[in-house]
Design an enzyme around this catalytic site. Structure first.
Site, PDB file in Angstrom:
ATOM      1  CB  SER A  28      -0.932  -0.004   1.212  1.00 47.63           C
ATOM      2  OG  SER A  28      -0.171  -0.029   2.401  1.00 47.63           O
ATOM      3  CB  CYS A  29       4.465   1.811   0.728  1.00 47.95           C
ATOM      4  SG  CYS A  29       4.492   1.295   2.442  1.00 47.95           S
ATOM      5  CB  VAL A  30       3.034   5.768  -2.929  1.00 48.68           C
ATOM      6  CG1 VAL A  30       3.396   6.417  -4.264  1.00 48.68           C
ATOM      7  CG2 VAL A  30       1.572   5.374  -2.935  1.00 48.68           C
ATOM      8  N   GLY A  93       0.857   1.793  -4.068  1.00 48.02           N
ATOM      9  CA  GLY A  93      -0.521   2.111  -3.687  1.00 48.02           C
ATOM     10  C   GLY A  93      -1.505   0.999  -3.983  1.00 48.02           C
TER      11      GLY A  93
END
Lengths: 161, 217
Positions: A28-30, A93
């Site tokens: 979910s990190c960008v 993401g």
């Protein structure tokens, strides 16, 4: 020999020619990559959360989209990059698990992407390429010699941005 | 103040004991269900910086099958089951009643079997935890992902980051020798719930500077 620098969760780093920046396992990190082609300076942020206003812990600007973008930009400019030359690419993401249903407020991945886009727009930075959303984890590398971002997904061939 | 960094030895012991009881129940259930001997290691409790959590399981790019559940009620926690691919397939084969090594992909049926297993194990774990602490707990439906360990872990733990830079992780390793399968499961209490859990365990004590203040890993 090029050195590979790992950009861990909520870190931000720059690297000079011949070096490679890498963020492993973006879920979910960008991952935000900035590149100045003239001086071959690359920068990468591994952003975890969209918004620092709810946070209790603010010691680390690299954690939140709204603080990481200006911090990375400042770091790039301090090392000689010019804002108008910057090529920005964003990756990540994803929504790995769908147990929270389709409520966009609970989908951190898409909230991260939106927050990154807003923060970039605020500083007049355009996104040159992106590979965001979906439900796959990604590993990215930014080659400071060429500015190419390699995106690796599990079980799929590597592609370039 | 970060509650997590100020836990003393007594509090860590109490949490480890809860993990032990929960995992013990889960292992018993697993053993009865598979009709196999299940081995369980003593739970490991660790306080890990969020950025380094992948290192604890051997690397961010390791392909793993993750089944994730939220626990909510009086306290909120996350539970994550991580299996290496081959173990996940062996367990799925076993649960579906197929011959060994018949499954080759984590498809819908295999995924469903693994999710159901997570449901059952979490049920047992949470029941024991809840009976011990007298706290009400319910679990969500499970979600499954087959991906890089790093991507799985950072998705599960991301929103803890709003409150702290560290996660308290209670990790148990279970293995079923006959079908050559291992799995790790992680219980991660949300930082807000930690104080409540400690209160319920009767080891409140704030952050006394006891002999246990060097317990950060």
């Amino acid at each position: 020999m090029s050195t590979v620098f790992r950009v861990g969760m909520s870190e931000l780093k720059t690297a000079t020619p011949k070096d490679v920046l890498m963020a492993l396992g973006l879920g979910s990190c960008v991952g935000v990559c900035m590149y100045d082609p003239l001086i071959k300076l690359g920068g990468m942020a591994h952003i975890m959360l969209p918004d620092s206003s709810q946070a209790r812990e603010l010691s680390n600007p690299g954690k939140f989209a709204d603080t990481a973008i200006p911090a990375l930009l400042e770091l790039m400019e301090k090392n000689g990059a010019l804002r108008r030359r910057l090529i920005v690419k964003i990756v990540g993401g994803a929504q790995m698990f769908s147990i929270s249903g389709n409520d966009p407020r609970l989908n951190i991945g898409s909230r991260n992407v939106t927050a990154v886009e807003e923060a970039l727009a605020k500083y007049g930075l355009k996104i040159a390429a992106r590979s965001v959303g979906g439900n796959l984890g990604k590993t990215i590398t930014l080659d400071t010699e060429t500015g190419i971002v390699n995106v690796k997904t599990f079980n799929c061939p590597v592609f370039q941005l | 103040m970060d509650v997590i960094l100020n836990l003393n030895e007594l509090q860590l012991d109490a949490l480890r004991e809860v993990g032990n009881i929960g995992a013990g129940h889960a292992a018993t259930v697993l053993s009865q269900m598979l009709n196999q001997r299940v081995e369980m290691e003593v739970p490991r409790i660790s306080i890990v910086p969020l950025g380094e959590i992948c290192e604890t399981i051997g690397g961010a790019e390791l392909p793993m099958v993750g089944v994730y559940m939220r626990v909510f009620g009086d306290v909120t926690c996350r539970m994550l089951y991580l299996y290496p691919r081959n173990s996940a397939l062996s367990i799925a084969d076993f649960m579906i009643g197929r011959p060994k090594r018949e499954s080759v992909v984590i498809g819908e049926i295999e995924g469903s079997a693994l999710k159901e297993l997570a449901n059952i194990l979490t049920g047992a774990y949470v029941y024991a935890f809840s009976a011990f602490t007298k706290l009400n707990m319910l679990s969500s439906v499970p979600g499954l992902a087959f991906d890089m360990a790093g991507a799985i872990l950072n998705s599960v733990l991301a929103d803890i980051g709003e409150q702290t830079d560290y996660a308290l992780v209670i990790e148990t390793k279970l293995s079923v020798a006959d079908i050559n399968a291992t799995g790790h499961f992680f219980l991660v209490p949300d930082p807000d719930s930690l104080t409540l859990i400690l209160d319920a365990l009767g080891v409140k004590g704030g952050c006394q500077q006891s002999s246990g203040s060097e317990c950060q890993n």
